[in-house]
Design a protein around this motif. Structure first.
Motif, mmCIF file in Angstrom:
data_model
loop_
_atom_site.group_PDB
_atom_site.id
_atom_site.type_symbol
_atom_site.label_atom_id
_atom_site.label_comp_id
_atom_site.label_asym_id
_atom_site.label_seq_id
_atom_site.Cartn_x
_atom_site.Cartn_y
_atom_site.Cartn_z
ATOM 1 N N UNK A 28 85.364 148.917 158.949
ATOM 2 C CA UNK A 28 85.933 149.194 157.638
ATOM 3 C C UNK A 28 87.408 149.499 157.677
ATOM 4 N N UNK A 29 87.891 149.978 156.538
ATOM 5 C CA UNK A 29 89.308 150.256 156.330
ATOM 6 C C UNK A 29 89.441 151.607 155.660
ATOM 7 N N UNK A 30 90.358 152.417 156.135
ATOM 8 C CA UNK A 30 90.688 153.667 155.467
ATOM 9 C C UNK A 30 92.195 153.720 155.252
ATOM 10 N N UNK A 31 92.589 154.165 154.069
ATOM 11 C CA UNK A 31 94.005 154.298 153.765
ATOM 12 C C UNK A 31 94.687 153.027 153.323
ATOM 13 N N UNK A 32 93.982 151.887 153.370
ATOM 14 C CA UNK A 32 94.588 150.612 153.039
ATOM 15 C C UNK A 32 94.137 150.082 151.695
ATOM 16 N N UNK A 33 94.893 149.144 151.155
ATOM 17 C CA UNK A 33 94.596 148.522 149.875
ATOM 18 C C UNK A 33 94.639 147.007 150.045
ATOM 19 N N UNK A 34 93.492 146.357 149.919
ATOM 20 C CA UNK A 34 93.419 144.906 150.050
ATOM 21 C C UNK A 34 93.825 144.258 148.732
ATOM 22 N N UNK A 35 94.791 143.357 148.800
ATOM 23 C CA UNK A 35 95.320 142.674 147.631
ATOM 24 C C UNK A 35 94.943 141.193 147.700
ATOM 25 N N UNK A 36 94.062 140.781 146.802
ATOM 26 C CA UNK A 36 93.694 139.365 146.685
ATOM 27 C C UNK A 36 94.445 138.869 145.459
ATOM 28 N N UNK A 37 95.648 138.389 145.682
ATOM 29 C CA UNK A 37 96.615 138.205 144.597
ATOM 30 C C UNK A 37 97.067 136.754 144.493
ATOM 31 N N UNK B 247 94.826 137.757 139.428
ATOM 32 C CA UNK B 247 95.224 136.371 139.213
ATOM 33 C C UNK B 247 94.601 135.384 140.171
ATOM 34 N N UNK B 248 93.500 135.740 140.808
ATOM 35 C CA UNK B 248 92.880 134.893 141.823
ATOM 36 C C UNK B 248 91.559 134.310 141.342
ATOM 37 N N UNK B 249 91.136 133.226 141.966
ATOM 38 C CA UNK B 249 89.895 132.554 141.613
ATOM 39 C C UNK B 249 89.006 132.368 142.837
ATOM 40 N N UNK B 250 87.705 132.199 142.562
ATOM 41 C CA UNK B 250 86.715 131.974 143.614
ATOM 42 C C UNK B 250 86.783 133.079 144.678
ATOM 43 N N UNK B 251 86.275 134.228 144.304
ATOM 44 C CA UNK B 251 86.260 135.401 145.195
ATOM 45 C C UNK B 251 84.831 135.922 145.263
ATOM 46 N N UNK C 128 93.109 155.937 142.845
ATOM 47 C CA UNK C 128 93.106 155.045 141.693
ATOM 48 C C UNK C 128 91.713 154.416 141.631
ATOM 49 N N UNK C 129 91.586 153.108 141.493
ATOM 50 C CA UNK C 129 90.277 152.490 141.366
ATOM 51 C C UNK C 129 89.690 152.077 142.709
ATOM 52 N N UNK C 130 88.384 151.812 142.691
ATOM 53 C CA UNK C 130 87.765 151.235 143.884
ATOM 54 C C UNK C 130 87.926 149.716 143.886
ATOM 55 N N UNK C 131 87.733 149.095 142.736
ATOM 56 C CA UNK C 131 87.902 147.642 142.631
ATOM 57 C C UNK C 131 88.462 147.314 141.252
ATOM 58 N N UNK C 132 89.557 146.572 141.217
ATOM 59 C CA UNK C 132 90.121 146.046 139.977
ATOM 60 C C UNK C 132 90.064 144.521 140.019
ATOM 61 N N UNK C 133 89.656 143.914 138.895
ATOM 62 C CA UNK C 133 89.662 142.462 138.738
ATOM 63 C C UNK C 133 90.469 142.210 137.475
ATOM 64 N N UNK C 134 91.707 141.768 137.624
ATOM 65 C CA UNK C 134 92.670 141.859 136.518
ATOM 66 C C UNK C 134 93.638 140.675 136.498
ATOM 67 N N UNK C 135 94.429 140.641 135.416
ATOM 68 C CA UNK C 135 95.568 139.738 135.237
ATOM 69 C C UNK C 135 95.202 138.275 135.489
ATOM 70 N N UNK C 136 94.222 137.801 134.738
ATOM 71 C CA UNK C 136 93.845 136.401 134.809
ATOM 72 C C UNK C 136 92.967 136.032 135.983
ATOM 73 N N UNK C 137 92.449 137.002 136.717
ATOM 74 C CA UNK C 137 91.477 136.689 137.771
ATOM 75 C C UNK C 137 90.258 136.017 137.143
ATOM 76 N N UNK D 48 89.211 133.771 130.870
ATOM 77 C CA UNK D 48 89.113 134.074 132.303
ATOM 78 C C UNK D 48 88.314 135.372 132.484
ATOM 79 N N UNK D 49 88.507 136.040 133.602
ATOM 80 C CA UNK D 49 87.766 137.273 133.902
ATOM 81 C C UNK D 49 86.257 137.045 133.825
#
Length: 431
Positions: A165-174, A217-221, A250-259, A291-292
């Motif tokens: 896993x990951x601690x302290x990090x933020x994965x950006x699928x952008x 703003x990402x697709x197929x995730x 902040x959040x655990x998972x955001x799906x936003x901005x045209x994803x 979208x979304x």
């Protein structure tokens, strides 16, 4: 965003679907070692539409990595842009091992910050500004540069074993396409430098940055068999200043901005406040309409306060999830009905403590229709819309989202959902 050939991706999905189906149907061994080449099965939620989601399944040996540190992960994500890749995570990657002091801008002093912006000194009618606020913002930018990792197209990121896993990090699928993340325990990053906003609400609030994972703003995730948690730092462990919680999450998972075209399956979301947001703004219609489109199935939401999910604009299919609210949870709601949303919530199971009204499961933010059928609360059939409307007569919800989901591989009886999801959802439980 890179445009990719639909025909090629569909062919790959068919060729590799067998191992993915094996992984999800339980016919393989428990705690199997993931190869990273599993793909999303056909018809498994919105991420299976328009060519499907294969991640890094086509990666060659030169682009198959095993990483044991945060820096190694970021290097593997950045290596050879454009190449499909599989990144296997071994152990826990710590993005903030050096501590908060490593990000502090010269001259920043938290005690000075507290003194300068104390409401008794600053008041509550204007945002904070000045030297210490500028230094706080600079410190926060330093942290952001260190803890954000950007996931490129055609990538599979997968944990090895039961304790990756990951601690302290933020994965950006952008602004990318075709990403798979599986079998990771992701501990919510702690913002070292939250901002005090005296104008937020009646008494002000501390606001923080860094979602555990953000799909922007990402697709197929495809997000599968992950565990999202506050881990060693739940909100109950955080101090208060100015009479308000010093919120560092902040959040655990955001799906936003045209994803778009996202499937989240067999994950655990636990011990968090603002958990899962689909659509970040009521004013984002130009970006988000059409979208979304997101599928949530067989996820466990345990002891979360709200946003499980909160939806704006999107066609969201939420079925066969289990919502568990413990007696000590500061529960607000589960499903948030927001601007132009079209939520379908079917055959979910909800477990509430005594004294918590089932009408709170749905929360109306804006006028939008919702389908809520076949759900059960504390083991009994429940008409969630009728229960909400009875408990909140001034916030009536309208039944009928106006669309029927078709991208479902299996739909379980909601009576079986608590046991099924409880035993199989989350990191370390790939089969």
């Amino acid at each position: 965003m890179r445009t990719r050939g639909t025909r090629r991706r569909t062919t790959t999905a068919v060729a590799l679907a067998g191992c993915a189906v094996l992984a999800l149907t339980g016919t393989g061994p428990a705690h199997a070692t993931p190869s990273g080449r599993d793909v999303l099965p056909a018809r498994d939620g919105w991420a299976s539409a328009d060519g499907g989601t294969t991640g890094g399944a086509r990666a060659d040996a030169a682009h198959t990595y095993t990483v044991t540190t945060w820096d190694q992960l970021r290097s593997a994500l950045a290596d050879d842009p454009g190449a499909p890749r599989i990144i296997k995570v071994r152990g826990i990657l710590d993005a903030t091992a050096a501590g908060c002091a490593a990000f502090e801008a010269d001259g920043y002093d938290f005690d000075r910050y507290l003194a300068d912006y104390d409401p008794a000194v600053w008041g509550r009618d204007r945002p904070v500004s000045g030297e210490q606020e500028d230094l706080r913002a600079a410190s926060q930018r330093n942290q952001a540069a260190a803890v954000k990792a950007y996931v490129p197209a055609d990538t599979t990121l997968v944990g090895l074993g039961a304790h990756a896993g990951i601690t302290g990090g933020s994965l950006q699928i952008e602004n990318t396409d075709n990403v798979i993340v599986r079998n990771l325990t992701v501990e919510s990053p702690l913002d070292c430098f939250p901002q005090w906003d005296p104008t937020d609400g009646a008494t002000g609030a501390w606001n923080s940055e860094y979602d555990s994972m953000a799909v922007t703003g990402s697709t197929h995730v495809w997000l599968d068999h992950n565990t999202f948690t506050d881990g060693a730092h739940p909100d109950s462990s955080l101090p208060s200043y100015y009479g308000e919680l010093y919120q560092r999450h902040d959040g655990e998972l955001d799906i936003v901005r045209g994803a778009d075209l996202v499937t989240a399956s067999w994950n655990v979301f636990t011990d968090h406040d603002k958990t899962l947001m689909i659509g970040n703004s009521d004013s984002a219609g130009a970006t988000d309409r059409g979208k979304l489109r997101v599928t949530l199935h067989h996820n466990l939401f345990r002891d979360v306060t709200e946003r499980a999910p909160r939806v704006r604009f999107g066609k969201v299919d939420a079925y066969n999830n289990h919502y568990v609210v413990g007696a000590g949870t500061a529960y607000a709601y589960s499903f948030g009905i927001g601007m132009e949303s079209r939520l379908v919530a079917e055959k979910n199971a909800v477990t509430l403590p005594p004294g918590t009204g089932a009408g709170r499961i749905l929360k109306k933010w804006k006028e939008a229709p919702v389908t809520a059928e076949g759900n059960r609360v504390n083991g009994r059939p429940a008409d969630l819309i009728a229960l909400h409307n009875a408990e909140f007569p001034d916030q009536q919800l309208t039944s009928g989202a106006g669309w029927t989901p078709t991208l479902r591989t299996r739909v379980d009886d909601p009576r079986a959902v608590p046991g099924l999801v409880g035993h199989r959802a989350g990191a370390g439980r790939l089969r």
